[in-house]
Design a protein around this motif. Structure first.
Motif, PDB file in Angstrom:
ATOM      1  N   ASN A 266       0.821  -1.212   0.000  1.00 52.84           N
ATOM      2  CA  ASN A 266       0.000   0.000   0.000  1.00 52.84           C
ATOM      3  C   ASN A 266       0.849   1.254   0.000  1.00 52.84           C
ATOM      4  O   ASN A 266       0.699   2.116   0.844  1.00 52.84           O
ATOM      5  CB  ASN A 266      -0.897   0.010   1.239  1.00 52.84           C
ATOM      6  N   VAL A 267       1.762   1.331  -0.927  1.00 53.32           N
ATOM      7  CA  VAL A 267       2.575   2.548  -1.069  1.00 53.32           C
ATOM      8  C   VAL A 267       2.499   2.960  -2.533  1.00 53.32           C
ATOM      9  O   VAL A 267       2.139   2.151  -3.386  1.00 53.32           O
ATOM     10  CB  VAL A 267       4.061   2.308  -0.684  1.00 53.32           C
ATOM     11  N   PRO A 268       2.835   4.208  -2.827  1.00 55.01           N
ATOM     12  CA  PRO A 268       2.817   4.606  -4.234  1.00 55.01           C
ATOM     13  C   PRO A 268       3.778   3.753  -5.063  1.00 55.01           C
ATOM     14  O   PRO A 268       4.916   3.526  -4.673  1.00 55.01           O
ATOM     15  CB  PRO A 268       3.278   6.067  -4.185  1.00 55.01           C
ATOM     16  N   ILE A 269       3.279   3.273  -6.192  1.00 52.52           N
ATOM     17  CA  ILE A 269       4.086   2.448  -7.096  1.00 52.52           C
ATOM     18  C   ILE A 269       4.506   3.316  -8.284  1.00 52.52           C
ATOM     19  O   ILE A 269       3.676   3.968  -8.923  1.00 52.52           O
ATOM     20  CB  ILE A 269       3.276   1.233  -7.619  1.00 52.52           C
ATOM     21  N   VAL A 270       5.804   3.290  -8.551  1.00 59.06           N
ATOM     22  CA  VAL A 270       6.355   4.096  -9.640  1.00 59.06           C
ATOM     23  C   VAL A 270       6.862   3.148 -10.724  1.00 59.06           C
ATOM     24  O   VAL A 270       7.449   2.113 -10.418  1.00 59.06           O
ATOM     25  CB  VAL A 270       7.546   4.949  -9.134  1.00 59.06           C
ATOM     26  N   ALA A 271       6.613   3.498 -11.977  1.00 59.20           N
ATOM     27  CA  ALA A 271       7.173   2.705 -13.077  1.00 59.20           C
ATOM     28  C   ALA A 271       8.061   3.611 -13.912  1.00 59.20           C
ATOM     29  O   ALA A 271       7.710   4.774 -14.153  1.00 59.20           O
ATOM     30  CB  ALA A 271       6.057   2.132 -13.939  1.00 59.20           C
ATOM     31  N   TYR A 272       9.196   3.087 -14.336  1.00 59.57           N
ATOM     32  CA  TYR A 272      10.104   3.868 -15.183  1.00 59.57           C
ATOM     33  C   TYR A 272      10.002   3.365 -16.616  1.00 59.57           C
ATOM     34  O   TYR A 272      10.431   2.265 -16.936  1.00 59.57           O
ATOM     35  CB  TYR A 272      11.537   3.741 -14.656  1.00 59.57           C
ATOM     36  N   ASN A 273       9.401   4.189 -17.459  1.00 59.78           N
ATOM     37  CA  ASN A 273       9.286   3.921 -18.903  1.00 59.78           C
ATOM     38  C   ASN A 273      10.619   4.409 -19.507  1.00 59.78           C
ATOM     39  O   ASN A 273      10.779   5.573 -19.796  1.00 59.78           O
ATOM     40  CB  ASN A 273       8.066   4.728 -19.397  1.00 59.78           C
TER      41      ASN A 273
END
Ligand code: PBG
Length: 326
Positions: A266-273
């Motif tokens: 339950n934490v912000p999920i970041v994706a690197y494109n």
């Protein structure tokens, strides 16, 4: 019930109908815009393998921040290319290092309007191009942690709002948390590159920042593709060490990992494109093989649908041009 009572096409007939039913909204405020700052140039230098992208001199970074804000993008991620590379990455934590100066410029000009994130790594600052100290051909883990702590603190001192460790050393999040807290920066969050894979998609980035390893590769510290449970473990460990957000990188070949992250934490999920994902789209579009805007929307919607709350993407630069369907 089934066909002909059920007709899925009833809900697809008009654009407005499709829009009211849309569940995944791309917003510019969830995008993070990477910026490359180069200490050794006075004019922007185009990055050949990343069409439309340049390295910038420090004194143009504030303007770039303004362009981002005009696109509705509220955050930038900084990478530095220092004038001096050595074997201990000293330029990475120099008080007037290239990223430190850029952070200062951005914060002086834009204040709280713009979230400025510093990438905390050493590969751009090392003469050998590895993400940590090297001895006898080996990338040292524990000895590197102290330097990463110094880098994070120096960026926080320059005014960074967030630090993002990407070296993939064990214990780096804990070491950085401790260093920040000791220096009075307990309010600075850590965006951890938790599941960062050894990837062929980083090629253009390495050209951009001249960080291709001079020997060997990064496989002894970055993750290998075929073991999803390892990603779960990396993310868990980073959260235990105090990460405030966790990242999956690259995005497209790892959408399942993004989804695992979203389902488990339950934490912000970041994706690197990442750079290679950007350049592939650019190359195909320049050849007229795909429609660039349609494909950008489709890719970023896919990343968001998989579970990313935030997306780091080079496409953020022109968010307005592709965000609206046309
Ligand atoms: C390393 C780092 C890399 C990227 C961001 N930070 C590359 C690497 O591990 O060689 C890649 C980003 C991209 O490809 O867009 N500190």
């Amino acid at each position: 019930m089934s066909f002909p009572t059920v007709r899925m096409r009833r809900l697809r007939r008009t654009a407005a109908m499709r829009e009211i039913l849309n569940q995944v909204n791309l917003q510019p405020n969830n995008l993070i815009y990477p910026i490359f700052v180069d200490e050794g140039i006075t004019k922007p230098v185009a990055i050949e393998s990343m069409p439309g992208y340049s390295r910038l001199p420090v004194d143009q970074v504030a303007d770039e921040g303004k362009l981002a804000l005009e696109q509705g993008v509220k955050s930038v991620l900084l990478f530095g290319i220092p004038a001096l590379k050595d074997e201990s990455g000293t330029s990475a934590f120099a008080k007037n290092g290239v990223v430190q100066k850029a952070i200062d410029e951005l914060k002086k000009t834009h204040g709280e309007e713009l979230v400025v994130i510093g990438d905390v790594c050493l590969c751009e600052y090392m003469s050998h191009g590895h993400c940590g100290l090297v001895k006898d051909g080996e990338v040292l883990n524990d000895q590197t942690l102290e330097i990463l702590g110094k880098v994070a603190v120096s960026q926080a001192e320059a005014g960074a709002d967030v630090v993002a460790p990407s070296a993939m050393m064990d214990g780096q999040v804990g070491a950085i948390r401790e260093a920040l807290d000791d220096a009075g920066f307990e309010q600075i969050p850590i965006m951890a590159y938790s599941a960062k894979y050894a990837s062929g998609f980083y090629g253009p980035f390495r050209e951009a920042v001249e960080s291709t390893p001079k020997f060997g590769n990064r496989r002894s510290y970055q993750m290998s593709q075929g073991s999803p449970e390892e990603a779960l473990r990396e993310m868990e460990l980073d959260l235990n060490e105090g990460a405030d957000m966790i990242m999956v990188k690259p995005a497209l070949a790892y959408l399942d990992i993004i989804s695992i992250a979203k389902d488990n934490f339950n934490v912000p999920i970041v994706a690197y494109n990442v750079s290679g994902e950007y350049s592939m789209v650019k190359a195909a579009a320049m050849n007229g093989w795909i429609d660039e805007k349609t494909v950008i929307r489709e890719i970023l919607t896919g990343i968001k649908r998989a579970g990313a709350d935030l997306i780091i993407t080079y496409f953020a630069k022109n968010a307005k041009s592709w965000l609206n369907q046309s």
